[in-house]
Design an enzyme around this catalytic site. Sequence first.
Site, PDB file in Angstrom:
ATOM      1  CB  ILE A  20      -0.920  -0.133   1.287  1.00  0.00           C
ATOM      2  CG1 ILE A  20      -1.829  -1.249   0.824  1.00  0.00           C
ATOM      3  CG2 ILE A  20      -1.631   1.445   1.277  1.00  0.00           C
ATOM      4  CD1 ILE A  20      -2.869  -1.286   2.125  1.00  0.00           C
ATOM      5  CG  ASP A  64      13.003  -3.799  13.480  1.00  0.00           C
ATOM      6  OD1 ASP A  64      12.046  -3.404  13.886  1.00  0.00           O
ATOM      7  OD2 ASP A  64      13.525  -4.815  13.219  1.00  0.00           O
ATOM      8  CB  VAL A  65       8.929   0.462  14.202  1.00  0.00           C
ATOM      9  CG1 VAL A  65       9.006   1.452  12.960  1.00  0.00           C
ATOM     10  CG2 VAL A  65       7.963  -0.731  13.895  1.00  0.00           C
ATOM     11  CB  ILE A  92       4.771  -0.357   9.869  1.00  0.00           C
ATOM     12  CG1 ILE A  92       5.771   0.233   9.111  1.00  0.00           C
ATOM     13  CG2 ILE A  92       5.318  -1.205  11.025  1.00  0.00           C
ATOM     14  CD1 ILE A  92       6.775   1.330   9.767  1.00  0.00           C
ATOM     15  CB  ALA A  95      -0.102 -10.038  14.227  1.00  0.00           C
ATOM     16  CE1 TYR A 157      -6.152  -7.771   9.662  1.00  0.00           C
ATOM     17  CE2 TYR A 157      -7.076  -6.279  11.442  1.00  0.00           C
ATOM     18  CZ  TYR A 157      -6.446  -6.395  10.428  1.00  0.00           C
ATOM     19  OH  TYR A 157      -5.728  -5.310  10.089  1.00  0.00           O
ATOM     20  CE  LYS A 164      -3.857  -2.643  10.684  1.00  0.00           C
ATOM     21  NZ  LYS A 164      -2.568  -1.684  10.405  1.00  0.00           N
ATOM     22  CB  ILE A 193      -4.997  -4.539  -1.103  1.00  0.00           C
ATOM     23  CG1 ILE A 193      -5.884  -3.438  -0.963  1.00  0.00           C
ATOM     24  CG2 ILE A 193      -4.123  -4.265  -2.218  1.00  0.00           C
ATOM     25  CD1 ILE A 193      -5.409  -2.183  -1.154  1.00  0.00           C
ATOM     26  CB  ALA A 197       1.062  -7.164   5.543  1.00  0.00           C
TER      27      ALA A 197
HETATM   28  P1  NAD Z   1       3.014  -4.976   3.121  1.00  0.00           P
HETATM   29  O1  NAD Z   1       3.702  -6.598   3.509  1.00  0.00           O
HETATM   30  O2  NAD Z   1       3.531  -4.610   1.904  1.00  0.00           O
HETATM   31  O3  NAD Z   1       3.523  -3.760   4.062  1.00  0.00           O
HETATM   32  C1  NAD Z   1       3.735  -4.003   5.352  1.00  0.00           C
HETATM   33  C2  NAD Z   1       5.235  -3.483   5.975  1.00  0.00           C
HETATM   34  O4  NAD Z   1       5.499  -3.441   7.277  1.00  0.00           O
HETATM   35  C3  NAD Z   1       6.256  -3.914   5.165  1.00  0.00           C
HETATM   36  O5  NAD Z   1       6.827  -3.086   4.410  1.00  0.00           O
HETATM   37  C4  NAD Z   1       7.110  -4.498   6.452  1.00  0.00           C
HETATM   38  O6  NAD Z   1       8.672  -4.169   6.050  1.00  0.00           O
HETATM   39  C5  NAD Z   1       6.804  -3.430   7.366  1.00  0.00           C
HETATM   40  N1  NAD Z   1       7.006  -3.868   8.656  1.00  0.00           N
HETATM   41  C6  NAD Z   1       6.588  -5.093   9.452  1.00  0.00           C
HETATM   42  N2  NAD Z   1       7.412  -4.967  10.798  1.00  0.00           N
HETATM   43  C7  NAD Z   1       8.245  -3.912  10.688  1.00  0.00           C
HETATM   44  C8  NAD Z   1       9.068  -3.269  11.542  1.00  0.00           C
HETATM   45  N3  NAD Z   1       9.460  -3.864  12.769  1.00  0.00           N
HETATM   46  N4  NAD Z   1       9.830  -2.307  11.527  1.00  0.00           N
HETATM   47  C9  NAD Z   1       9.495  -1.452  10.201  1.00  0.00           C
HETATM   48  N5  NAD Z   1       8.682  -2.023   9.207  1.00  0.00           N
HETATM   49  C10 NAD Z   1       7.801  -2.938   9.547  1.00  0.00           C
HETATM   50  O7  NAD Z   1       1.637  -4.975   3.304  1.00  0.00           O
HETATM   51  P2  NAD Z   1       0.499  -3.742   3.315  1.00  0.00           P
HETATM   52  O8  NAD Z   1      -0.743  -4.433   3.281  1.00  0.00           O
HETATM   53  O9  NAD Z   1       1.061  -3.046   2.097  1.00  0.00           O
HETATM   54  O10 NAD Z   1       0.666  -3.349   4.583  1.00  0.00           O
HETATM   55  C11 NAD Z   1       0.792  -1.913   5.064  1.00  0.00           C
HETATM   56  C12 NAD Z   1      -0.293  -1.491   6.072  1.00  0.00           C
HETATM   57  O11 NAD Z   1      -1.566  -1.510   5.704  1.00  0.00           O
HETATM   58  C13 NAD Z   1      -0.476  -2.228   7.466  1.00  0.00           C
HETATM   59  O12 NAD Z   1      -0.647  -1.540   8.550  1.00  0.00           O
HETATM   60  C14 NAD Z   1      -1.498  -3.165   7.074  1.00  0.00           C
HETATM   61  O13 NAD Z   1      -2.448  -3.708   8.245  1.00  0.00           O
HETATM   62  C15 NAD Z   1      -2.351  -2.078   6.452  1.00  0.00           C
HETATM   63  N6  NAD Z   1      -3.406  -2.569   5.796  1.00  0.00           N
HETATM   64  C16 NAD Z   1      -3.610  -3.423   4.922  1.00  0.00           C
HETATM   65  C17 NAD Z   1      -4.623  -4.003   4.345  1.00  0.00           C
HETATM   66  C18 NAD Z   1      -4.589  -4.922   3.242  1.00  0.00           C
HETATM   67  O14 NAD Z   1      -5.652  -5.726   2.834  1.00  0.00           O
HETATM   68  N7  NAD Z   1      -3.305  -5.189   2.614  1.00  0.00           N
HETATM   69  C19 NAD Z   1      -5.942  -3.528   4.529  1.00  0.00           C
HETATM   70  C20 NAD Z   1      -6.238  -2.675   5.548  1.00  0.00           C
HETATM   71  C21 NAD Z   1      -4.819  -2.053   5.963  1.00  0.00           C
END
Ligand code: NAD
Length: 264
Positions: A20, A64-65, A92, A95, A157, A164, A193, A197
């Site tokens: 995203i 890394d957070v 970010i 789980a 979830y 969240k 999407i 993750a």
């Molecule tokens: P993604 O896997 O592309 O991105 C997740 C990111 O989190 C990765 O870049 C990873 O490196 C980072 N991350 C995880 N642990 C970390 C740490 N300790 N330090 C730094 N970075 C860390 O997946 P995404 O779906 O693009 O996720 C981005 C956000 O969108 C997340 O908060 C996710 O919960 C949220 N989200 C996703 C969806 C979906 O369906 N994909 C829907 C709603 C919300």
Amino acid sequence: MGFLQGKRALITGIASERSIASGIAEAMHREGAELAFTYQNDKLKSRVEKAAAEFGSDIVLPLDVADDAQIAACFDALGQRWDGFDILVHAIAFAPREAITGQFLDGLTRENFALAHDISAYSLAALAKAARPLMQGRNGAVLTLSYLGAERALQNYNVMGVAKASLEATVRYLALNLGPEGIRVNAISAGPIKTLAAAGIGGFRKILGHVEQNAPIRRTVTIEDVGNVGAFLCSDLAAGVTGEVTYVDGGYSIVGMTGLGDGE
Ligand code: NAD
């Protein structure tokens, strides 16, 4: 001229071109923002560097957070390149897989609960706190990503939904705290999407199919859909919006019942 012309944005959370955060970066770049990026670990470094280069950026910082020292070092390094910046994108979450598959209590441990909250919710507040000195008085904006599981109990979830909910409450407290300093804080609650993750969530393919059939727009949303709204929320066009959770889910969350057929 794009509506983010003259703005500088730090984008976290790129793990692939499907992330995203990649959709948000694309929209912000198109609207004229100058971008900087972070990567979680060495495995992702070259991928994020490549993405950054495509957006004309050579600011790519480790973050890394889970590590306070890395958070401090990241904003120190950013301050060396930029005397200030306008937009912080927090994309970010994490789980352990066993915590986001099956029954809530089966995958629940003190460690899983703490880890999900630490990486997915606390990190927003930690990054906002570290970014604060560089974002003063610029009409800046912080953006994070949430999901419907914050408000409703959704199968699989689990603990991520609880995290969240904490994230969305954190958005409101940050908005109250940082508003007087000219910093707005908002979340987008995105529909499902297919990203790296999301692949960790049990039954994710079925979730996509269900949303496609039941969302008013009869499709799942894309990272472009989310990116466009993210760019808007972080721009001066949204100067009156803070502390909000904006749904970009094709309307899925407003539906109570469908599928009764005509006249039934
Ligand atoms: P993604 O896997 O592309 O991105 C997740 C990111 O989190 C990765 O870049 C990873 O490196 C980072 N991350 C995880 N642990 C970390 C740490 N300790 N330090 C730094 N970075 C860390 O997946 P995404 O779906 O693009 O996720 C981005 C956000 O969108 C997340 O908060 C996710 O919960 C949220 N989200 C996703 C969806 C979906 O369906 N994909 C829907 C709603 C919300």
